[in-house]
Design a protein around this motif. Structure first.
Motif, mmCIF file in Angstrom:
data_model
loop_
_atom_site.group_PDB
_atom_site.id
_atom_site.type_symbol
_atom_site.label_atom_id
_atom_site.label_comp_id
_atom_site.label_asym_id
_atom_site.label_seq_id
_atom_site.Cartn_x
_atom_site.Cartn_y
_atom_site.Cartn_z
ATOM 1 N N CYS A 162 0.724 -1.457 -0.020
ATOM 2 C CA CYS A 162 0.067 0.022 -0.078
ATOM 3 C C CYS A 162 0.935 1.191 -0.097
ATOM 4 O O CYS A 162 2.074 1.025 0.248
ATOM 5 C CB CYS A 162 -0.908 -0.104 1.187
ATOM 6 S SG CYS A 162 -0.187 0.161 2.845
ATOM 7 N N VAL A 163 0.287 2.390 0.072
ATOM 8 C CA VAL A 163 0.918 3.770 -0.269
ATOM 9 C C VAL A 163 0.340 4.707 0.909
ATOM 10 O O VAL A 163 -0.946 4.676 0.914
ATOM 11 C CB VAL A 163 0.879 4.388 -1.649
ATOM 12 C CG1 VAL A 163 1.675 5.718 -1.493
ATOM 13 C CG2 VAL A 163 1.410 3.274 -2.875
ATOM 14 N N VAL A 164 1.106 5.264 1.550
ATOM 15 C CA VAL A 164 0.525 6.323 2.476
ATOM 16 C C VAL A 164 0.322 7.427 1.754
ATOM 17 O O VAL A 164 1.197 8.032 1.136
ATOM 18 C CB VAL A 164 1.355 6.290 3.774
ATOM 19 C CG1 VAL A 164 2.725 6.582 3.412
ATOM 20 C CG2 VAL A 164 0.722 7.175 5.002
ATOM 21 N N TYR A 165 -0.854 8.316 2.039
ATOM 22 C CA TYR A 165 -1.208 9.464 1.275
ATOM 23 C C TYR A 165 -1.643 10.209 2.450
ATOM 24 O O TYR A 165 -2.138 9.937 3.371
ATOM 25 C CB TYR A 165 -2.498 9.430 0.615
ATOM 26 C CG TYR A 165 -2.063 8.534 -0.936
ATOM 27 C CD1 TYR A 165 -2.063 9.323 -2.099
ATOM 28 C CD2 TYR A 165 -2.081 7.269 -1.071
ATOM 29 C CE1 TYR A 165 -1.761 8.923 -3.294
ATOM 30 C CE2 TYR A 165 -1.945 6.533 -2.236
ATOM 31 C CZ TYR A 165 -1.733 7.474 -3.553
ATOM 32 O OH TYR A 165 -1.606 7.032 -4.643
ATOM 33 N N PRO A 166 -1.327 11.682 2.280
ATOM 34 C CA PRO A 166 -1.591 12.647 2.949
ATOM 35 C C PRO A 166 -3.403 12.785 2.789
ATOM 36 O O PRO A 166 -3.808 12.698 1.550
ATOM 37 C CB PRO A 166 -0.905 13.979 2.714
ATOM 38 C CG PRO A 166 -0.651 13.580 1.382
ATOM 39 C CD PRO A 166 -0.525 12.165 0.930
#
Length: 318
Positions: free
Chosen positions: A225-229
């Motif tokens: 997964c990718v962490v997004y603001p």
């Protein structure tokens, strides 16, 4: 925990001096920049008529003041995909992680702070494979909300670690499964709202040259997964027809940038929850940004045509 001060920032420029100047000016407003090693990769001209713009861009890069700046000026044109793959691989190998920007991105003054905090926070979490500075616009999200964990990447201001980038597969092994498994293709396409499957097929057929779609497939296959603001820290100003993969599109320029100081960090879930309300809001935002529903339908028909043609090909999957 790694020392954030040693995290390299990699910037890729080509022949857009005004975009490059604007990007560097915004990046310089991040107080952390002076403490980070800066690598700027300048691609070479493809044709004689590009040389003046390439040189003007390089002049801006050379004049940009930074205490630890390395400028790489290529004599020939490598193309964006090859340039990013090579540079990110080398920087990850040498530094353990990297923050990546292209010349058409304008960042907020909280961009680097957020990226460094996220890189430290999730450095040893194998599920998190990328940090994104860009976020899709959702009206109900604010800069005091927590980060999101989404199962797809963003190429508009991002970062990664060597442990994650080592899973990057330039050959996109197993991509043919998207042709045979419609449920898998729909999942890769964020529930059918973005044509990632068609893009990957186009890549593997040699019709486009994209590092990002192959990286997206690598993250997807790894169940990462990718962490997004929750709000975007990056604006893309390249939708003026001046870039390799850009066209005039004001929708993306409406993205706002924000200070990242109040964003809340969370531990990632065991797997991205595709039924989560926040995921559904992002999904709706991505779908809305595709524009006219008739065009979306046309893209879907094109993908079905390409899928059928490839499946009938005697040399499928090369």
């Amino acid at each position: 925990m790694s020392d954030g001060k040693k995290t390299p920032v990699a910037i890729f420029v080509f022949k857009r001096p005004q975009h490059t100047a604007r990007m560097l000016e915004a990046l310089a407003r991040n107080p952390e920049l002076a403490e980070l090693p800066l690598f700027i990769f300048c691609d070479g001209a493809r044709r004689e008529d590009e040389k003046a713009a390439v040189e003007a861009t390089r002049s801006i890069v050379r004049d940009f003041a930074h205490p630890a700046k390395t400028v790489v000026e290529r004599e020939t044109n490598s193309g964006l995909a090859a340039s990013i793959i090579e540079a990110v691989s080398n920087l990850c190998s040498n530094h353990g992680r990297v923050i990546v920007l292209e010349d058409d991105l304008v960042v907020s003054n909280g961009f680097l702070g957020f990226m460094l905090k996220a890189l430290d926070r999730y450095e040893n979490d194998p599920q998190v494979m990328q940090v994104s500075g860009h976020a899709f616009p959702v009206e109900s999200f604010g800069d005091t909300d927590p980060v999101l964990f989404l199962p797809f990447i963003s190429s508009w201001g991002w970062a990664t670690w060597d442990r994650a980038w080592s899973a990057f597969d330039t050959k996109a092994e197993g991509w043919q499964a998207l042709l045979l498994d419609r449920a898998l293709a729909r999942s890769f396409d964020i529930g059918g709202v973005y044509p990632y499957s068609a893009m990957l097929a186009a890549q593997m057929e040699g019709r486009i040259d994209s590092w990002a779609i192959r990286w997206n497939w690598s993250v997807f296959r790894s169940q990462g997964c990718v962490v997004y603001p929750p709000v975007s820290l990056v604006t893309n100003v390249g939708f003026d027809g001046s870039g390799t993969h850009r066209s005039a599109n004001a929708k993306f320029e409406a993205q706002s940038v924000a200070d990242a100081a109040t964003i809340t960090f969370l531990d990632p879930p065991s797997a991205p929850d595709r039924e989560d309300e926040r995921f559904r809001l992002v999904q709706a935002s991505v779908k809305a940004m595709q524009g006219n529903p008739l065009k979306q339908f046309a893209k879907r028909l094109l993908w079905l045509y390409v899928r059928r043609r490839i499946l009938k090909s005697p040399v499928r999957g090369n």
